[in-house]
Design a protein around this motif. Structure first.
Motif, PDB file in Angstrom:
ATOM      1  N   LYS A   1       0.812  -1.216   0.000  1.00  0.00           N
ATOM      2  CA  LYS A   1       0.000   0.000   0.000  1.00  0.00           C
ATOM      3  C   LYS A   1       0.845   1.265   0.000  1.00  0.00           C
ATOM      4  O   LYS A   1       0.585   2.204  -0.744  1.00  0.00           O
ATOM      5  N   GLU A   2       1.877   1.258   0.847  1.00  0.00           N
ATOM      6  CA  GLU A   2       2.668   2.481   1.008  1.00  0.00           C
ATOM      7  C   GLU A   2       3.534   2.798  -0.213  1.00  0.00           C
ATOM      8  O   GLU A   2       4.056   3.896  -0.333  1.00  0.00           O
ATOM      9  N   ASP A   3       3.655   1.828  -1.139  1.00  0.00           N
ATOM     10  CA  ASP A   3       4.444   2.080  -2.352  1.00  0.00           C
ATOM     11  C   ASP A   3       3.627   2.735  -3.465  1.00  0.00           C
ATOM     12  O   ASP A   3       4.188   3.178  -4.467  1.00  0.00           O
ATOM     13  N   ILE A   4       2.297   2.762  -3.307  1.00  0.00           N
ATOM     14  CA  ILE A   4       1.450   3.310  -4.378  1.00  0.00           C
ATOM     15  C   ILE A   4       1.488   4.841  -4.333  1.00  0.00           C
ATOM     16  O   ILE A   4       1.092   5.455  -3.344  1.00  0.00           O
ATOM     17  N   ASP A   5       1.991   5.442  -5.388  1.00  0.00           N
ATOM     18  CA  ASP A   5       2.040   6.912  -5.452  1.00  0.00           C
ATOM     19  C   ASP A   5       0.879   7.479  -6.264  1.00  0.00           C
ATOM     20  O   ASP A   5       0.497   8.630  -6.066  1.00  0.00           O
ATOM     21  N   ALA A   6       0.364   6.710  -7.203  1.00  0.00           N
ATOM     22  CA  ALA A   6      -0.757   7.194  -8.029  1.00  0.00           C
ATOM     23  C   ALA A   6      -1.622   6.020  -8.458  1.00  0.00           C
ATOM     24  O   ALA A   6      -1.128   4.900  -8.648  1.00  0.00           O
ATOM     25  N   LEU A   7      -2.910   6.306  -8.604  1.00  0.00           N
ATOM     26  CA  LEU A   7      -3.892   5.298  -9.013  1.00  0.00           C
ATOM     27  C   LEU A   7      -4.669   5.883 -10.191  1.00  0.00           C
ATOM     28  O   LEU A   7      -5.343   6.900 -10.047  1.00  0.00           O
ATOM     29  N   ILE A   8      -4.529   5.249 -11.341  1.00  0.00           N
ATOM     30  CA  ILE A   8      -5.244   5.728 -12.524  1.00  0.00           C
ATOM     31  C   ILE A   8      -6.240   4.660 -12.935  1.00  0.00           C
ATOM     32  O   ILE A   8      -5.876   3.492 -13.077  1.00  0.00           O
ATOM     33  N   LEU A   9      -7.481   5.054 -13.116  1.00  0.00           N
ATOM     34  CA  LEU A   9      -8.492   4.112 -13.600  1.00  0.00           C
ATOM     35  C   LEU A   9      -8.978   4.576 -14.967  1.00  0.00           C
ATOM     36  O   LEU A   9      -9.445   5.702 -15.126  1.00  0.00           O
ATOM     37  N   VAL A  10      -8.829   3.709 -15.961  1.00  0.00           N
ATOM     38  CA  VAL A  10      -9.360   4.003 -17.292  1.00  0.00           C
ATOM     39  C   VAL A  10     -10.631   3.179 -17.453  1.00  0.00           C
ATOM     40  O   VAL A  10     -10.596   1.945 -17.397  1.00  0.00           O
ATOM     41  N   THR A  11     -11.758   3.859 -17.608  1.00  0.00           N
ATOM     42  CA  THR A  11     -13.027   3.138 -17.732  1.00  0.00           C
ATOM     43  C   THR A  11     -14.053   3.983 -18.465  1.00  0.00           C
ATOM     44  O   THR A  11     -13.951   5.211 -18.505  1.00  0.00           O
ATOM     45  N   GLN A  12     -15.048   3.302 -19.065  1.00  0.00           N
ATOM     46  CA  GLN A  12     -16.205   3.996 -19.621  1.00  0.00           C
ATOM     47  C   GLN A  12     -17.467   3.481 -18.957  1.00  0.00           C
ATOM     48  O   GLN A  12     -18.578   3.715 -19.419  1.00  0.00           O
ATOM     49  N   SER A  13     -17.281   2.742 -17.853  1.00  0.00           N
ATOM     50  CA  SER A  13     -18.439   2.291 -17.078  1.00  0.00           C
ATOM     51  C   SER A  13     -18.184   2.585 -15.601  1.00  0.00           C
ATOM     52  O   SER A  13     -18.046   1.677 -14.788  1.00  0.00           O
ATOM     53  N   PRO A  14     -18.088   3.901 -15.257  1.00  0.00           N
ATOM     54  CA  PRO A  14     -17.783   4.290 -13.879  1.00  0.00           C
ATOM     55  C   PRO A  14     -18.938   3.921 -12.935  1.00  0.00           C
ATOM     56  O   PRO A  14     -20.069   3.763 -13.370  1.00  0.00           O
ATOM     57  N   ASP A  15     -18.612   3.792 -11.644  1.00  0.00           N
ATOM     58  CA  ASP A  15     -19.651   3.514 -10.651  1.00  0.00           C
ATOM     59  C   ASP A  15     -20.682   4.648 -10.617  1.00  0.00           C
ATOM     60  O   ASP A  15     -21.877   4.397 -10.513  1.00  0.00           O
ATOM     61  N   TYR A  16     -20.220   5.882 -10.672  1.00  0.00           N
ATOM     62  CA  TYR A  16     -21.081   7.074 -10.584  1.00  0.00           C
ATOM     63  C   TYR A  16     -20.594   8.126 -11.569  1.00  0.00           C
ATOM     64  O   TYR A  16     -19.460   8.076 -12.021  1.00  0.00           O
ATOM     65  N   PHE A  17     -21.473   9.128 -11.857  1.00  0.00           N
ATOM     66  CA  PHE A  17     -20.997  10.323 -12.577  1.00  0.00           C
ATOM     67  C   PHE A  17     -19.986  11.049 -11.692  1.00  0.00           C
ATOM     68  O   PHE A  17     -18.976  11.539 -12.154  1.00  0.00           O
ATOM     69  N   MET A  18     -20.327  11.171 -10.428  1.00  0.00           N
ATOM     70  CA  MET A  18     -19.392  11.724  -9.453  1.00  0.00           C
ATOM     71  C   MET A  18     -19.600  11.011  -8.139  1.00  0.00           C
ATOM     72  O   MET A  18     -20.725  10.664  -7.829  1.00  0.00           O
ATOM     73  N   PRO A  19     -18.591  10.736  -7.363  1.00  0.00           N
ATOM     74  CA  PRO A  19     -17.182  11.063  -7.578  1.00  0.00           C
ATOM     75  C   PRO A  19     -16.526  10.116  -8.589  1.00  0.00           C
ATOM     76  O   PRO A  19     -17.155   9.161  -9.036  1.00  0.00           O
ATOM     77  N   ALA A  20     -15.269  10.385  -8.886  1.00  0.00           N
ATOM     78  CA  ALA A  20     -14.485   9.500  -9.743  1.00  0.00           C
ATOM     79  C   ALA A  20     -14.383   8.123  -9.071  1.00  0.00           C
ATOM     80  O   ALA A  20     -14.276   8.023  -7.846  1.00  0.00           O
ATOM     81  N   THR A  21     -14.429   7.082  -9.875  1.00  0.00           N
ATOM     82  CA  THR A  21     -14.373   5.719  -9.322  1.00  0.00           C
ATOM     83  C   THR A  21     -13.017   5.430  -8.687  1.00  0.00           C
ATOM     84  O   THR A  21     -12.933   4.634  -7.749  1.00  0.00           O
ATOM     85  N   SER A  22     -11.951   6.098  -9.168  1.00  0.00           N
ATOM     86  CA  SER A  22     -10.635   5.895  -8.532  1.00  0.00           C
ATOM     87  C   SER A  22     -10.667   6.383  -7.080  1.00  0.00           C
ATOM     88  O   SER A  22      -9.997   5.812  -6.223  1.00  0.00           O
ATOM     89  N   SER A  23     -11.495   7.417  -6.800  1.00  0.00           N
ATOM     90  CA  SER A  23     -11.636   7.885  -5.410  1.00  0.00           C
ATOM     91  C   SER A  23     -12.356   6.834  -4.572  1.00  0.00           C
ATOM     92  O   SER A  23     -12.018   6.619  -3.400  1.00  0.00           O
ATOM     93  N   VAL A  24     -13.358   6.186  -5.161  1.00  0.00           N
ATOM     94  CA  VAL A  24     -14.098   5.128  -4.459  1.00  0.00           C
ATOM     95  C   VAL A  24     -13.125   4.003  -4.089  1.00  0.00           C
ATOM     96  O   VAL A  24     -13.123   3.495  -2.958  1.00  0.00           O
ATOM     97  N   ILE A  25     -12.290   3.627  -5.053  1.00  0.00           N
ATOM     98  CA  ILE A  25     -11.315   2.543  -4.833  1.00  0.00           C
ATOM     99  C   ILE A  25     -10.294   2.956  -3.758  1.00  0.00           C
ATOM    100  O   ILE A  25      -9.970   2.182  -2.856  1.00  0.00           O
ATOM    101  N   HIS A  26      -9.836   4.207  -3.849  1.00  0.00           N
ATOM    102  CA  HIS A  26      -8.912   4.760  -2.858  1.00  0.00           C
ATOM    103  C   HIS A  26      -9.507   4.626  -1.459  1.00  0.00           C
ATOM    104  O   HIS A  26      -8.835   4.202  -0.505  1.00  0.00           O
TER     105      HIS A  26
END
Lengths: 69, 354
Positions: B78-103
């Motif tokens: 976990k502590e080695d992750i500096d950035a999380l990028i999610l490429v998708t066209q089927s997000p969980d929501y319009f907002m927030p970004a799904t990468s935030s949900v995963i975070h």
């Protein structure tokens, strides 16, 4: 010119074809055949066709004119 | 646009596939075509079976499942992750970004940079380019790139044009700085004037979903779909790929001063076997170097198909060998791009099931 008749006959799954044969009356006339014709025109004749162009051709003669134009 | 990156590498690939498998034959009755014609299409396109999620599974579910697998097996810290990028066209929501949900689900630290990218078929190329750009930062050493889509939930089951080829998947690619001078050549191109060639017309702000947009209509070819379903202009997409992809690959090889034979693997996006074989022939690349078997086994999961292709066709071999790859993605946008890079001696390269 002979070659394209052979190529199209193969895609249409018949032994031979004539200019006035109506495309929609071939047993094998479907979306896959149309896509195969698009691929043939692109590969062998450097011609970009769309499904609507091919459907608008109605008979074999018109189709060959489209591909070899 | 030509791009050049140095001292970056891929150090692991994990593919997460749904355990639910559907056979082409099981869905044949949904289509408004004779069984014989559908079977002919199956043979040509390489349709056999595809993997799809249940109605209640979202992109974040697949991604979190895969990330937990890596964390639990000490393949990622976990502590080695500096950035999380999610490429998708089927997000969980319009907002927030799904990468935030995963975070949030993974309780990652506050210094982890998260972003969603809206890209599909070319999404692996775009995601890698973005990851390489982030790694130019001194503070960023490791990027987790997620490519995930669950478009089976947006495709009409009565659309023979799209339904049999769509599959769902999530992939996790670890991208990091490399000690060795690993030069990566890239290119990316766009043509927004054909943005309607692949689209889901309704459900966004331009055309909000309502009772009318959910009505099923029959198209000229006999497929049924609503405005909320994915629509693909198959003939236009085919022409686009055959016309634009080969010259782009030639241009990139020439920019990198590499020959076609120098490349061990052409790992391309997986629209269907028919299109890939035509593409290989046009490029003059042996079919064995350009695998086209992802759609028949799992379905086309948009931006996830290239890493799935690598996991499935090379597997564990990549853990102790290195190959020169040409990666290429093309489709929705329209967007098309490619990368030439060495990948090998990775920490992991495997498929797990959700």
């Amino acid at each position: 010119m002979e070659k394209i008749y052979e190529e199209l006959a193969e895609l249409l799954e018949v032994d031979n074809i004539n200019d006035d044969d109506v495309l929609k009356e071939f047993e094998a006339w479907d979306s896959l055949t149309i896509l195969s014709i698009i691929a043939l025109a692109s590969e062998n004749y450097n011609k970009t066709l769309l499904a609507k162009d091919i459907n608008g051709a109605e008979n074999v003669g018109n189709l060959i004119a489209l591909i070899t134009a | 646009m030509n791009l050049l990156f140095k001292n970056k590498k891929i150090s692991g690939i994990l593919t997460v596939l749904p355990s639910k498998e559907v056979l082409f034959e099981d869905e044949i009755e949904n289509y408004n075509f004779s069984a014989a014609k559908s079977m002919k299409l199956k043979m040509a396109m390489g349709y056999n079976k595809h993997r799809i999620v249940d109605e209640d599974t979202s992109v974040s579910d697949l991604c979190v499942y895969g990330l937990r697998h890596l964390l639990d097996h000490n393949l990622l810290k976990k502590e080695d992750i500096d950035a999380l990028i999610l490429v998708t066209q089927s997000p969980d929501y319009f907002m927030p970004a799904t990468s935030s949900v995963i975070h949030g689900e993974l309780e990652l630290g506050r210094d982890v940079f998260c972003m969603d990218i809206n890209q599909g078929c070319a999404g692996y190329i775009v995601g890698l380019i973005q990851s390489f750009m982030l790694l130019e930062q001194e503070q960023i050493n490791k990027v987790v790139l997620l490519n995930a889509d669950i478009l089976s939930r947006k495709v009409s089951k009565r659309d023979r044009n799209s339904n049999p080829l769509i599959g769902d998947a999530a992939t996790i690619t670890i991208v990091e700085k490399s000690e060795t001078p690993n030069t990566i050549y890239g290119t990316i191109k766009m043509d927004g004037s054909s943005s309607d060639a692949l689209m889901i017309p309704a459900g966004g702000f331009k055309m909000p979903a309502n009772a009318e947009t959910s009505v099923m209509h029959e198209d000229a070819a006999g497929n049924f779909r609503s405005l909320e379903n994915l629509v693909m202009k198959g003939d236009e997409v085919f022409n686009f790929v055959q016309t634009e992809v080969p010259p782009m690959i030639e241009e990139l090889l020439s920019y990198a001063r590499q020959n076609k034979d120098d490349i061990d693997w052409y790992m391309f996006h997986q629209p269907n076997r028919f299109m890939l074989n035509k593409l290989a022939d046009k490029l003059g690349v042996p079919h064995a170097k350009m695998p086209s078997n992802i759609v028949e086994n799992f379905g086309n999961a948009s931006g996830a198909t290239i890493p799935t292709n690598i996991s499935y066709n090379i597997g564990k071999e990549l853990e102790n060998k290195q190959f020169r790859f040409c990666l290429s993605g093309f489709g929705v946008g329209l967007t098309w791009g490619a990368l030439l890079m060495d990948i090998g001696n990775v920490d992991f390269n495997e498929i797990i099931y959700y």
